[in-house]
Motif scaffolding. Structure first.
Motif, PDB file in Angstrom:
ATOM      1  N   SER A   5       0.822  -1.199   0.000  1.00  0.00           N
ATOM      2  CA  SER A   5       0.000   0.000   0.000  1.00  0.00           C
ATOM      3  C   SER A   5       0.869   1.268   0.000  1.00  0.00           C
ATOM      4  N   ILE A   6       2.035   1.206   0.655  1.00  0.00           N
ATOM      5  CA  ILE A   6       2.947   2.365   0.629  1.00  0.00           C
ATOM      6  C   ILE A   6       3.477   2.538  -0.781  1.00  0.00           C
ATOM      7  N   ALA A   9       0.735   3.987  -2.893  1.00  0.00           N
ATOM      8  CA  ALA A   9       0.537   5.400  -2.558  1.00  0.00           C
ATOM      9  C   ALA A   9       1.672   6.242  -3.153  1.00  0.00           C
ATOM     10  N   ALA A  10       2.906   5.733  -3.039  1.00  0.00           N
ATOM     11  CA  ALA A  10       4.056   6.442  -3.589  1.00  0.00           C
ATOM     12  C   ALA A  10       3.944   6.534  -5.107  1.00  0.00           C
ATOM     13  N   ALA A  12       1.147   6.481  -6.797  1.00  0.00           N
ATOM     14  CA  ALA A  12       0.060   7.414  -7.091  1.00  0.00           C
ATOM     15  C   ALA A  12       0.550   8.852  -6.951  1.00  0.00           C
ATOM     16  N   ILE A  13       1.304   9.112  -5.884  1.00  0.00           N
ATOM     17  CA  ILE A  13       1.855  10.460  -5.680  1.00  0.00           C
ATOM     18  C   ILE A  13       2.814  10.801  -6.820  1.00  0.00           C
TER      19      ILE A  13
END
Length: 133
Positions: A5-6, A9-10, A12-13
Motif C-alpha cells: 500500500s505504501i 501510494a508512492a 500514485a503520488i
C-alpha cells in the motif's frame, strides 16, 4: 501488505506529480510560444518602423536640399533685382519722382525735375494717392 500500500501510494503520488509537472511544462510551453510570437510581431513592427523612419529621413533631406536651393535662387534674384534697380537710369528717374511725390512736390515740379511726360507724372500722383488712402 503495508509495503504494497505504501508502494501504491508512492506510485500514485509520483503519477500525480508527473501529471502536474507535465501540465506546468505544457503551460510554460504555451506561454513561451505566446512570448515568442509577441517578440516576432514586435520585431516585424520595429523593422517596418525603421523603414518608415528611413524613408522620412530621406524625404526630409531631399526637402531640405530643395529649400536651400530655393533660398539660394531667391537670394540671387534679390541681388539681381537690386542690381537692375540701380543700373536702370529710368528706374532712378521714377524712384526720384516717387520720392518727390511722397515729399509733397507738385505735378509741375515733378515733370520739370524728372523730365517725365505729363501723363506719367499724373499716373505717379494717382498711384501715390491710392497707396496713401
Amino acid at each position: 501488505m503495508l509495503l504494497l500500500s505504501i508502494a501504491i501510494a508512492a506510485l500514485a503520488i509520483g503519477l500525480i506529480s508527473l501529471a502536474l509537472i507535465a501540465a506546468l511544462k505544457s503551460k510554460q510551453a504555451t506561454e513561451l510560444d505566446s512570448a515568442m510570437q509577441q517578440l516576432k510581431d514586435t520585431s516585424e513592427q520595429t523593422h517596418i518602423l525603421r523603414s518608415e523612419v528611413s524613408e522620412l529621413r530621406t524625404g526630409l533631406l531631399s526637402i531640405g536640399k530643395r529649400v536651400l536651393e530655393v533660398e539660394q535662387q531667391n537670394q540671387e534674384l534679390v541681388l539681381q533685382q537690386a542690381a537692375q534697380k540701380y543700373d536702370d537710369p529710368d528706374a532712378k528717374i521714377y524712384s526720384r519722382a516717387v520720392k518727390m511725390v511722397g515729399l509733397g512736390a507738385d505735378l509741375d515740379e515733378v515733370i520739370r525735375e524728372c523730365e517725365l511726360p505729363r501723363a506719367e507724372a499724373e499716373l505717379l500722383f494717382s498711384l501715390h494717392k491710392q497707396k496713401g488712402a
